[in-house]
Design a protein around this motif. Structure first.
Motif, PDB file in Angstrom:
ATOM      1  N   ALA A  27       0.845  -1.200   0.000  1.00 55.59           N
ATOM      2  CA  ALA A  27       0.000   0.000   0.000  1.00 55.59           C
ATOM      3  C   ALA A  27       0.881   1.251   0.000  1.00 55.59           C
ATOM      4  O   ALA A  27       0.591   2.217  -0.701  1.00 55.59           O
ATOM      5  N   LYS A  28       1.960   1.220   0.779  1.00 55.54           N
ATOM      6  CA  LYS A  28       2.882   2.366   0.806  1.00 55.54           C
ATOM      7  C   LYS A  28       3.499   2.587  -0.574  1.00 55.54           C
ATOM      8  O   LYS A  28       3.530   3.708  -1.074  1.00 55.54           O
ATOM      9  N   PHE A  29       3.975   1.514  -1.197  1.00 52.18           N
ATOM     10  CA  PHE A  29       4.600   1.648  -2.505  1.00 52.18           C
ATOM     11  C   PHE A  29       3.606   2.180  -3.531  1.00 52.18           C
ATOM     12  O   PHE A  29       3.948   2.999  -4.384  1.00 52.18           O
ATOM     13  N   ASP A  30       2.368   1.719  -3.457  1.00 52.91           N
ATOM     14  CA  ASP A  30       1.327   2.196  -4.368  1.00 52.91           C
ATOM     15  C   ASP A  30       1.023   3.671  -4.122  1.00 52.91           C
ATOM     16  O   ASP A  30       0.817   4.439  -5.068  1.00 52.91           O
ATOM     17  N   GLN A  31       1.011   4.074  -2.867  1.00 58.80           N
ATOM     18  CA  GLN A  31       0.770   5.485  -2.511  1.00 58.80           C
ATOM     19  C   GLN A  31       1.832   6.378  -3.156  1.00 58.80           C
ATOM     20  O   GLN A  31       1.520   7.431  -3.712  1.00 58.80           O
ATOM     21  N   TYR A  32       3.087   5.946  -3.097  1.00 61.14           N
ATOM     22  CA  TYR A  32       4.159   6.732  -3.716  1.00 61.14           C
ATOM     23  C   TYR A  32       4.063   6.691  -5.245  1.00 61.14           C
ATOM     24  O   TYR A  32       4.262   7.714  -5.907  1.00 61.14           O
ATOM     25  N   ARG A  33       3.780   5.518  -5.789  1.00 63.88           N
ATOM     26  CA  ARG A  33       3.697   5.390  -7.259  1.00 63.88           C
ATOM     27  C   ARG A  33       2.618   6.304  -7.828  1.00 63.88           C
ATOM     28  O   ARG A  33       2.805   6.947  -8.859  1.00 63.88           O
ATOM     29  N   THR A  34       1.468   6.361  -7.150  1.00 62.86           N
ATOM     30  CA  THR A  34       0.334   7.154  -7.637  1.00 62.86           C
ATOM     31  C   THR A  34       0.326   8.578  -7.082  1.00 62.86           C
ATOM     32  O   THR A  34      -0.523   9.375  -7.472  1.00 62.86           O
ATOM     33  N   GLU A  35       1.257   8.854  -6.178  1.00 67.39           N
ATOM     34  CA  GLU A  35       1.391  10.186  -5.562  1.00 67.39           C
ATOM     35  C   GLU A  35       0.116  10.612  -4.838  1.00 67.39           C
ATOM     36  O   GLU A  35      -0.273  11.773  -4.876  1.00 67.39           O
ATOM     37  N   ARG A  36      -0.515   9.666  -4.157  1.00 71.10           N
ATOM     38  CA  ARG A  36      -1.730   9.953  -3.393  1.00 71.10           C
ATOM     39  C   ARG A  36      -1.431  10.003  -1.903  1.00 71.10           C
ATOM     40  O   ARG A  36      -0.833   9.080  -1.358  1.00 71.10           O
ATOM     41  N   GLY A  37      -1.861  11.082  -1.259  1.00 73.88           N
ATOM     42  CA  GLY A  37      -1.773  11.183   0.189  1.00 73.88           C
ATOM     43  C   GLY A  37      -0.365  11.216   0.752  1.00 73.88           C
ATOM     44  O   GLY A  37      -0.136  10.796   1.884  1.00 73.88           O
ATOM     45  N   LEU A  38       0.572  11.730  -0.003  1.00 70.21           N
ATOM     46  CA  LEU A  38       1.950  11.808   0.479  1.00 70.21           C
ATOM     47  C   LEU A  38       2.113  12.993   1.433  1.00 70.21           C
ATOM     48  O   LEU A  38       1.463  14.028   1.251  1.00 70.21           O
ATOM     49  N   PRO A  39       2.996  12.869   2.413  1.00 66.02           N
ATOM     50  CA  PRO A  39       3.315  14.030   3.247  1.00 66.02           C
ATOM     51  C   PRO A  39       3.832  15.165   2.368  1.00 66.02           C
ATOM     52  O   PRO A  39       4.392  14.922   1.286  1.00 66.02           O
ATOM     53  N   PRO A  40       3.673  16.400   2.803  1.00 63.69           N
ATOM     54  CA  PRO A  40       4.047  17.556   1.957  1.00 63.69           C
ATOM     55  C   PRO A  40       5.503  17.574   1.509  1.00 63.69           C
ATOM     56  O   PRO A  40       5.822  18.121   0.469  1.00 63.69           O
ATOM     57  N   ASP A  41       6.398  16.964   2.257  1.00 67.20           N
ATOM     58  CA  ASP A  41       7.822  17.007   1.912  1.00 67.20           C
ATOM     59  C   ASP A  41       8.270  15.819   1.067  1.00 67.20           C
ATOM     60  O   ASP A  41       9.454  15.654   0.797  1.00 67.20           O
ATOM     61  N   ARG A  42       7.330  14.987   0.620  1.00 69.02           N
ATOM     62  CA  ARG A  42       7.665  13.786  -0.147  1.00 69.02           C
ATOM     63  C   ARG A  42       7.248  13.934  -1.600  1.00 69.02           C
ATOM     64  O   ARG A  42       6.356  14.700  -1.922  1.00 69.02           O
ATOM     65  N   VAL A  43       7.914  13.162  -2.470  1.00 68.71           N
ATOM     66  CA  VAL A  43       7.578  13.171  -3.897  1.00 68.71           C
ATOM     67  C   VAL A  43       7.219  11.753  -4.317  1.00 68.71           C
ATOM     68  O   VAL A  43       7.584  10.771  -3.658  1.00 68.71           O
ATOM     69  N   GLY A  44       6.533  11.640  -5.441  1.00 69.44           N
ATOM     70  CA  GLY A  44       6.178  10.337  -5.980  1.00 69.44           C
ATOM     71  C   GLY A  44       7.423   9.527  -6.305  1.00 69.44           C
ATOM     72  O   GLY A  44       8.485  10.083  -6.600  1.00 69.44           O
ATOM     73  N   ALA A  45       7.266   8.199  -6.248  1.00 68.14           N
ATOM     74  CA  ALA A  45       8.404   7.321  -6.504  1.00 68.14           C
ATOM     75  C   ALA A  45       7.911   5.944  -6.919  1.00 68.14           C
ATOM     76  O   ALA A  45       6.810   5.527  -6.553  1.00 68.14           O
ATOM     77  N   ASP A  46       8.754   5.260  -7.675  1.00 64.59           N
ATOM     78  CA  ASP A  46       8.505   3.874  -8.041  1.00 64.59           C
ATOM     79  C   ASP A  46       9.479   2.999  -7.264  1.00 64.59           C
ATOM     80  O   ASP A  46      10.672   3.299  -7.205  1.00 64.59           O
ATOM     81  N   TYR A  47       8.969   1.937  -6.679  1.00 69.01           N
ATOM     82  CA  TYR A  47       9.782   0.976  -5.943  1.00 69.01           C
ATOM     83  C   TYR A  47       9.917  -0.298  -6.769  1.00 69.01           C
ATOM     84  O   TYR A  47       8.944  -0.768  -7.356  1.00 69.01           O
ATOM     85  N   TYR A  48      11.125  -0.845  -6.784  1.00 64.72           N
ATOM     86  CA  TYR A  48      11.390  -2.110  -7.461  1.00 64.72           C
ATOM     87  C   TYR A  48      12.264  -2.972  -6.546  1.00 64.72           C
ATOM     88  O   TYR A  48      13.053  -2.447  -5.756  1.00 64.72           O
TER      89      TYR A  48
END
Length: 172
Positions: free
Chosen positions: A42-63
């Motif tokens: 769920a965390k990785f998906d949150q970053y991939r889709t850039e949904r609900g990230l803390p203000p100081d975070r950016v989208g990311a893909d995890y592999y």
């Protein structure tokens, strides 16, 4: 076969083991997510889709770098979609970690090469990587991968002053 995959349940037990290895060996250069504290997928998906990230975070893909034949997790790479001011100083576009028991076997170089292919697909160029100045193994991997040292910057990490190396590479 060793390959880079989107994280999945098959490798979660081995990922848990790698997380514990980092704790037991006091590895802090890169942090795996504690799978007992959250749903890593769920965390990785949150970053991939850039949904609900803390203000100081950016989208990311995890592999994950895995050995398919053994259902074995070897390492993780995070490819950030863009840089913010903090990542420009420390973190960069790509962060990676190899499980402690697999250090010094060439997996860092292999993981970074595969990550650069993913970064190219995302049209990230030039690409920034950073490492602590005293992390000579990571510096060697980065330099072997064709990155050029741009400078060293002073950062604060958990109240401690840390000198970080900043490397750039054009990949497009």
């Amino acid at each position: 076969m060793i390959k880079l995959i989107v994280p999945n349940e098959t490798y979660l037990p081995s990922y848990r083991e790698a997380y514990v290895e980092y704790l037991e060996n006091h590895v802090t250069a890169y942090s795996f997510t504690d799978p007992s504290s959250c749903d890593v997928f769920a965390k990785f998906d949150q970053y991939r889709t850039e949904r609900g990230l803390p203000p100081d975070r950016v989208g990311a893909d995890y592999y994950w770098l895995v050995d398919e034949e053994k259902s074995y997790f070897i390492g993780e790479v995070t490819i950030r979609h863009r840089l913010n001011d903090a990542l420009l100083r420390r973190g960069g576009h790509i962060g990676y970690g190899i499980r402690y028991s697999e250090w010094n076997r060439g997996y860092g170089t292999r993981l970074l090469a595969l990550a650069l292919e993913k970064a190219k697909e995302r049209q990230l160029s030039p690409v920034l990587l950073t490492c602590n100045d005293d992390n000579l193994a990571s510096a060697r991997v980065i330099e072997k991968s064709g990155f050029t040292l741009a400078d060293k910057v002073v950062n604060t990490n958990n109240g401690k002053t840390v000198l970080s190396r900043r490397y750039w590479k054009t990949i497009l």
